[in-house]
Design a protein around this motif. Structure first.
Motif, PDB file in Angstrom:
ATOM      1  N   VAL A 130     -41.585  37.412   6.345  1.00 33.06           N
ATOM      2  CA  VAL A 130     -41.372  36.848   7.677  1.00 33.06           C
ATOM      3  C   VAL A 130     -40.066  37.436   8.220  1.00 33.06           C
ATOM      4  CG1 VAL A 130     -40.710  34.688   8.823  1.00 33.06           C
ATOM      5  CG2 VAL A 130     -42.656  34.734   7.239  1.00 33.06           C
ATOM      6  N   HIS A 131     -40.027  37.697   9.515  1.00 33.02           N
ATOM      7  CA  HIS A 131     -38.821  38.235  10.143  1.00 33.02           C
ATOM      8  C   HIS A 131     -38.336  37.277  11.228  1.00 33.02           C
ATOM      9  CE1 HIS A 131     -36.205  41.531  11.706  1.00 33.02           C
ATOM     10  NE2 HIS A 131     -36.398  40.910  12.840  1.00 33.02           N
ATOM     11  N   ILE A 132     -37.179  36.681  10.993  1.00 37.18           N
ATOM     12  CA  ILE A 132     -36.609  35.735  11.954  1.00 37.18           C
ATOM     13  C   ILE A 132     -35.417  36.405  12.626  1.00 37.18           C
ATOM     14  CG2 ILE A 132     -35.586  33.451  12.252  1.00 37.18           C
ATOM     15  CD1 ILE A 132     -38.477  33.325  11.283  1.00 37.18           C
TER      16      ILE A 132
ATOM     17  N   TYR B 127     -39.961  20.859   8.938  1.00 37.96           N
ATOM     18  CA  TYR B 127     -41.360  20.912   8.479  1.00 37.96           C
ATOM     19  C   TYR B 127     -42.159  22.011   9.199  1.00 37.96           C
ATOM     20  CZ  TYR B 127     -39.647  16.227   7.487  1.00 37.96           C
ATOM     21  OH  TYR B 127     -38.867  15.175   7.111  1.00 37.96           O
ATOM     22  N   VAL B 128     -41.540  23.132   9.404  1.00 40.69           N
ATOM     23  CA  VAL B 128     -42.207  24.245  10.070  1.00 40.69           C
ATOM     24  C   VAL B 128     -42.692  25.238   9.015  1.00 40.69           C
ATOM     25  CG1 VAL B 128     -41.823  26.227  11.602  1.00 40.69           C
ATOM     26  CG2 VAL B 128     -40.912  23.970  12.205  1.00 40.69           C
ATOM     27  N   PHE B 129     -43.922  25.715   9.172  1.00 45.82           N
ATOM     28  CA  PHE B 129     -44.476  26.731   8.272  1.00 45.82           C
ATOM     29  C   PHE B 129     -44.623  28.057   9.027  1.00 45.82           C
ATOM     30  CE2 PHE B 129     -45.589  22.938   6.067  1.00 45.82           C
ATOM     31  CZ  PHE B 129     -45.840  23.266   4.742  1.00 45.82           C
ATOM     32  N   ILE B 130     -44.173  29.125   8.412  1.00 40.00           N
ATOM     33  CA  ILE B 130     -44.304  30.442   9.036  1.00 40.00           C
ATOM     34  C   ILE B 130     -44.922  31.387   7.999  1.00 40.00           C
ATOM     35  CG2 ILE B 130     -43.144  32.274  10.319  1.00 40.00           C
ATOM     36  CD1 ILE B 130     -40.829  30.316  10.804  1.00 40.00           C
ATOM     37  N   TYR B 131     -45.966  32.091   8.406  1.00 42.96           N
ATOM     38  CA  TYR B 131     -46.768  32.858   7.456  1.00 42.96           C
ATOM     39  C   TYR B 131     -46.480  34.365   7.516  1.00 42.96           C
ATOM     40  CZ  TYR B 131     -48.913  28.591   5.974  1.00 42.96           C
ATOM     41  OH  TYR B 131     -49.095  27.352   5.422  1.00 42.96           O
ATOM     42  N   PRO B 132     -47.007  35.139   6.541  1.00 42.66           N
ATOM     43  CA  PRO B 132     -46.582  36.537   6.366  1.00 42.66           C
ATOM     44  C   PRO B 132     -46.669  37.434   7.596  1.00 42.66           C
ATOM     45  CG  PRO B 132     -47.775  35.830   4.435  1.00 42.66           C
ATOM     46  CD  PRO B 132     -47.896  34.722   5.449  1.00 42.66           C
ATOM     47  N   TYR B 133     -45.686  38.291   7.712  1.00 40.60           N
ATOM     48  CA  TYR B 133     -45.628  39.381   8.699  1.00 40.60           C
ATOM     49  C   TYR B 133     -45.474  38.852  10.117  1.00 40.60           C
ATOM     50  CZ  TYR B 133     -46.938  42.482   4.865  1.00 40.60           C
ATOM     51  OH  TYR B 133     -46.964  43.174   3.683  1.00 40.60           O
ATOM     52  N   THR B 134     -45.071  37.624  10.246  1.00 38.81           N
ATOM     53  CA  THR B 134     -44.772  37.091  11.574  1.00 38.81           C
ATOM     54  C   THR B 134     -43.332  37.429  11.940  1.00 38.81           C
ATOM     55  OG1 THR B 134     -46.499  35.469  11.770  1.00 38.81           O
ATOM     56  CG2 THR B 134     -44.374  34.855  12.739  1.00 38.81           C
ATOM     57  N   VAL B 135     -43.153  37.797  13.206  1.00 34.99           N
ATOM     58  CA  VAL B 135     -41.878  38.302  13.700  1.00 34.99           C
ATOM     59  C   VAL B 135     -41.427  37.470  14.897  1.00 34.99           C
ATOM     60  CG1 VAL B 135     -40.757  40.294  14.777  1.00 34.99           C
ATOM     61  CG2 VAL B 135     -42.438  40.643  12.963  1.00 34.99           C
ATOM     62  N   PHE B 136     -40.215  37.014  14.856  1.00 37.45           N
ATOM     63  CA  PHE B 136     -39.594  36.384  16.034  1.00 37.45           C
ATOM     64  C   PHE B 136     -38.734  37.461  16.705  1.00 37.45           C
ATOM     65  CE2 PHE B 136     -39.366  31.620  14.633  1.00 37.45           C
ATOM     66  CZ  PHE B 136     -40.717  31.630  14.357  1.00 37.45           C
ATOM     67  N   THR B 137     -38.714  37.470  18.025  1.00 35.66           N
ATOM     68  CA  THR B 137     -37.938  38.496  18.740  1.00 35.66           C
ATOM     69  C   THR B 137     -37.003  37.844  19.757  1.00 35.66           C
ATOM     70  OG1 THR B 137     -39.531  38.775  20.541  1.00 35.66           O
ATOM     71  CG2 THR B 137     -39.909  40.068  18.553  1.00 35.66           C
ATOM     72  N   ASN B 138     -35.936  38.568  20.098  1.00 35.67           N
ATOM     73  CA  ASN B 138     -34.922  37.956  20.971  1.00 35.67           C
ATOM     74  C   ASN B 138     -34.464  38.848  22.124  1.00 35.67           C
ATOM     75  OD1 ASN B 138     -33.282  39.826  19.727  1.00 35.67           O
ATOM     76  ND2 ASN B 138     -32.276  38.341  18.390  1.00 35.67           N
ATOM     77  N   ASP B 139     -35.104  39.975  22.288  1.00 33.86           N
ATOM     78  CA  ASP B 139     -34.648  40.913  23.321  1.00 33.86           C
ATOM     79  C   ASP B 139     -35.836  41.212  24.242  1.00 33.86           C
ATOM     80  OD1 ASP B 139     -33.495  42.879  24.830  1.00 33.86           O
ATOM     81  OD2 ASP B 139     -32.996  44.204  23.158  1.00 33.86           O
TER      82      ASP B 139
ATOM     83  N   TYR C 265     -29.595  38.512  24.033  1.00 30.37           N
ATOM     84  CA  TYR C 265     -30.428  38.067  22.929  1.00 30.37           C
ATOM     85  C   TYR C 265     -30.687  36.570  23.029  1.00 30.37           C
ATOM     86  CZ  TYR C 265     -29.156  42.472  20.602  1.00 30.37           C
ATOM     87  OH  TYR C 265     -28.970  43.783  20.273  1.00 30.37           O
ATOM     88  N   LYS C 266     -31.936  36.193  23.158  1.00 25.42           N
ATOM     89  CA  LYS C 266     -32.283  34.775  23.182  1.00 25.42           C
ATOM     90  C   LYS C 266     -33.507  34.550  22.306  1.00 25.42           C
ATOM     91  CE  LYS C 266     -30.329  34.170  27.769  1.00 25.42           C
ATOM     92  NZ  LYS C 266     -30.609  34.183  29.219  1.00 25.42           N
ATOM     93  N   GLY C 267     -33.326  33.868  21.219  1.00 22.11           N
ATOM     94  CA  GLY C 267     -34.410  33.684  20.261  1.00 22.11           C
ATOM     95  C   GLY C 267     -35.358  32.564  20.663  1.00 22.11           C
ATOM     96  N   PRO C 268     -36.488  32.455  19.972  1.00 19.46           N
ATOM     97  CA  PRO C 268     -37.428  31.363  20.221  1.00 19.46           C
ATOM     98  C   PRO C 268     -36.935  30.042  19.611  1.00 19.46           C
ATOM     99  CG  PRO C 268     -38.458  33.180  18.976  1.00 19.46           C
ATOM    100  CD  PRO C 268     -36.987  33.396  18.954  1.00 19.46           C
ATOM    101  N   THR C 269     -37.593  28.974  20.035  1.00 20.54           N
ATOM    102  CA  THR C 269     -37.340  27.641  19.489  1.00 20.54           C
ATOM    103  C   THR C 269     -38.674  27.063  19.016  1.00 20.54           C
ATOM    104  OG1 THR C 269     -35.559  27.319  21.067  1.00 20.54           O
ATOM    105  CG2 THR C 269     -36.450  25.339  20.041  1.00 20.54           C
ATOM    106  N   ILE C 270     -38.697  26.556  17.808  1.00 20.40           N
ATOM    107  CA  ILE C 270     -39.952  26.048  17.241  1.00 20.40           C
ATOM    108  C   ILE C 270     -39.775  24.578  16.915  1.00 20.40           C
ATOM    109  CG2 ILE C 270     -41.727  26.417  15.459  1.00 20.40           C
ATOM    110  CD1 ILE C 270     -41.067  28.974  17.045  1.00 20.40           C
TER     111      ILE C 270
ATOM    112  N   VAL D 264     -50.263  34.139  10.228  1.00 19.61           N
ATOM    113  CA  VAL D 264     -49.919  35.528   9.884  1.00 19.61           C
ATOM    114  C   VAL D 264     -49.912  36.482  11.070  1.00 19.61           C
ATOM    115  CG1 VAL D 264     -50.695  35.435   7.509  1.00 19.61           C
ATOM    116  CG2 VAL D 264     -52.328  36.037   9.273  1.00 19.61           C
ATOM    117  N   HIS D 265     -48.992  37.473  10.965  1.00 16.83           N
ATOM    118  CA  HIS D 265     -48.995  38.641  11.856  1.00 16.83           C
ATOM    119  C   HIS D 265     -48.807  38.258  13.325  1.00 16.83           C
ATOM    120  CE1 HIS D 265     -49.658  42.725  10.515  1.00 16.83           C
ATOM    121  NE2 HIS D 265     -50.439  42.344   9.541  1.00 16.83           N
ATOM    122  N   CYS D 266     -48.054  37.192  13.572  1.00 16.96           N
ATOM    123  CA  CYS D 266     -47.785  36.778  14.953  1.00 16.96           C
ATOM    124  C   CYS D 266     -46.447  37.310  15.434  1.00 16.96           C
ATOM    125  CB  CYS D 266     -47.771  35.252  15.043  1.00 16.96           C
ATOM    126  SG  CYS D 266     -49.407  34.547  14.789  1.00 16.96           S
ATOM    127  N   ILE D 267     -46.315  37.338  16.744  1.00 14.57           N
ATOM    128  CA  ILE D 267     -45.036  37.658  17.380  1.00 14.57           C
ATOM    129  C   ILE D 267     -44.701  36.495  18.301  1.00 14.57           C
ATOM    130  CG2 ILE D 267     -43.842  39.252  18.924  1.00 14.57           C
ATOM    131  CD1 ILE D 267     -45.991  41.359  18.084  1.00 14.57           C
TER     132      ILE D 267
END
Lengths: 250, 250, 250
Positions: free
Chosen positions: B131-133, B142-154, B162-167, B175-178
């Motif tokens: 996972v890439h945060i 209690y948040v679950f994040i699955y393989p190859y998911t990427v958070f982006t900030n630009d 740079y402003k990141g997401p909020t979950i 899996v494999h989300c952006i």
């Protein structure tokens, strides 16, 4: 420089075959068997124990790990106890293989590949870089899996029901794909880039998309009749030098 | 073999709690606190200094790093100085956590996960492998994040904004989300495989696709009413043994 | 703690410039040149030999590897023999660079990036985390590549015909993209998240989707005229302090 035996640690009951080489800064835990002519490069961990090892007081039993003859395990690999590898297993760097996974002969795992444990691979399977194989996956013989492809086993995450995919012989899963839980991909299939396979695929099907749709029989694909690929590719395969047709008559 | 203290380096002002174990070839830099019963496995770096350390002449000040009690940091992790981890932080292998990231209790980071720094996680968050945060992400409890998911900030790369997401709490990103910059995902949401989330998601929404569309309320999903998942899953959660309903009455 | 020279191994004919620092547990193989003021952090391998090294009896010839002046190679990198890096090459952690790859000056490779060898990069290219560059890729100057993006070179896998993509100067490939074999992306292009680029892109085009479609000229994108980005971003670029317009007049 080569195999100077610096900072190498061997556990108890480690059995090394003839002509085995072990790189610097590598740790081999207990009950590991490394067969003839295998090469384990620098900074590897072979026989990494499961979680219980770190917590139980003496009651943990380390299962046997077998690295078959002729292996080339490149640097910075971590291979857990209880996994077994047939002859000529070859890896890139930073590969992780968890416990109780079983590989046939002549398999390859590229750099950063992550095998989550309790997986069965047949013979001559080739994973390129950064492939993620979930627990309880079953992969046949002569299967190719390309970078950043992920197998998954939890249909309604998070749950306690894990069922991995099954991949048939000679199938090809290309880059950045997801194979969803319980999906059965037949033999001689091809999955195009960036696909999400959520349904079973019969033999010889070509699927692409998210979710993947079967768009053709692989034997009808253009580009000179590349598929089935075994008639056009032989590097590292048992039919190298004689061709697939000749070989399959045996 | 276990914690033989070979090639271990401890910096200045390293404070180890009771019953802390440190694996071979591990380096702990200055000003690291490791609390009781934590296990740091082999070949880790804890308190990796920032860039200035390598260039400044004595003026670099190493911030404090805190690994909470009961941690299990598996081999080949790199954790930067200035990050803090609540009780029972658990990792796979080759995890990287950059500076000034803060984790609540009972969080997990799977093999190859890459936390880019300046991130806040609540309690009981579980990241699977790879996972890439991105920097400046904010993740609830209690948040679950699955393989190859990427958070982006630009949003308009390359930029200096740079402003990141909020979950939100209890949400699941498969899996494999952006997740795109500044996106706010509410509580109890579910994001399907291979999705690109470019808009805010209200509580209880299920979204899928690229770009992701909200297709349903998670409470209307088939498959036996799995969601909200807390009523159906309790492993490693504070309601283990008593159930979510009972636990949430407290 | 800093550069205590513990467990460092230098091969034969290693030439270190002035003020070079080498971290603990790092191995430098034969025929490596590290130029002035370079910093190689802990647990790196520089000049990793090719496969033949492990099998041939004395006949293997180790090619020269050059790490340019001012490099900062962070911990756990593996750089193969035969690759060369211009001034100020900077990496994250766990980067792998295979053989015969050539980088211009001021390039960056983020954590987990995997460069497969026989690649040419121009100057000032910035790869974020976990980028995969296949063999035979050609990348111009001032190119940005974002996490989990994969370049591919085998149009009908598995085959023996490898042809990588070509990326023009100033282009931006964002997260989770795939660039297919032989594709030529022009100058000043932008590829949106989760795209599969299967066709050539002319200069200044913005494409998105799977397969990617050209939807606009980057100069017509909203958000304040961010593109071409060089007029709006200068950190780490040769026009820092004077602006792109002034710099390009030179």
């Amino acid at each position: 420089m080569k195999f100077a035996n610096r900072n190498v640690q061997l556990g108890e009951n480690v059995r090394l075959g003839k002509n085995v080489s072990i790189g610097d800064n590598t740790t081999i835990y207990d009950n590991v068997i490394i067969e003839d002519n295998a090469i384990i490069c620098n900074n590897c961990v072979i026989g990494e124990p499961g979680r219980a090892y770190y917590y139980q007081d003496g009651s943990y039993i380390q299962p046997e790990t077998v690295i078959g003859a002729g292996a080339l395990i490149r640097s910075h690999n971590i291979i857990y106890a209880g996994s077994t590898f047939g002859e000529n297993f070859t890896t890139g760097h930073r590969v992780t293989v968890r416990e109780n996974s079983h590989f046939g002969r002549d398999c390859q795992a590229g750099t950063l590949t992550d095998i989550q444990g309790n997986v069965v691979f047949g013979d001559y399977c080739k994973m390129h870089s950064n492939v993620h194989i979930c627990e309880f996956s079953t992969i046949g013989d002569y299967v190719f899996i390309y970078p950043y492809t992920v197998f998954t086993n939890d249909a309604r995450p998070p749950s306690n029901s894990y069922k991995g995919p099954t991949i048939g012989d000679y199938s090809i899963i290309t880059v950045h794909c997801i194979v969803l839980p319980e999906v059965q991909i037949g033999k001689n299939c091809l999955v195009g880039a960036n696909s999400v396979v959520n349904k079973d695929m019969p033999d010889f099907s070509f699927a692409v998309g998210s979710p993947a749709k079967i768009v053709r029989d692989v034997r009808e694909l253009g580009g000179g009749g590349q598929y089935p690929w075994m008639y056009n590719f032989e590097r590292g395969m048992p039919w190298q030098g004689i061709g697939f047709e000749e070989w399959s008559k045996k």
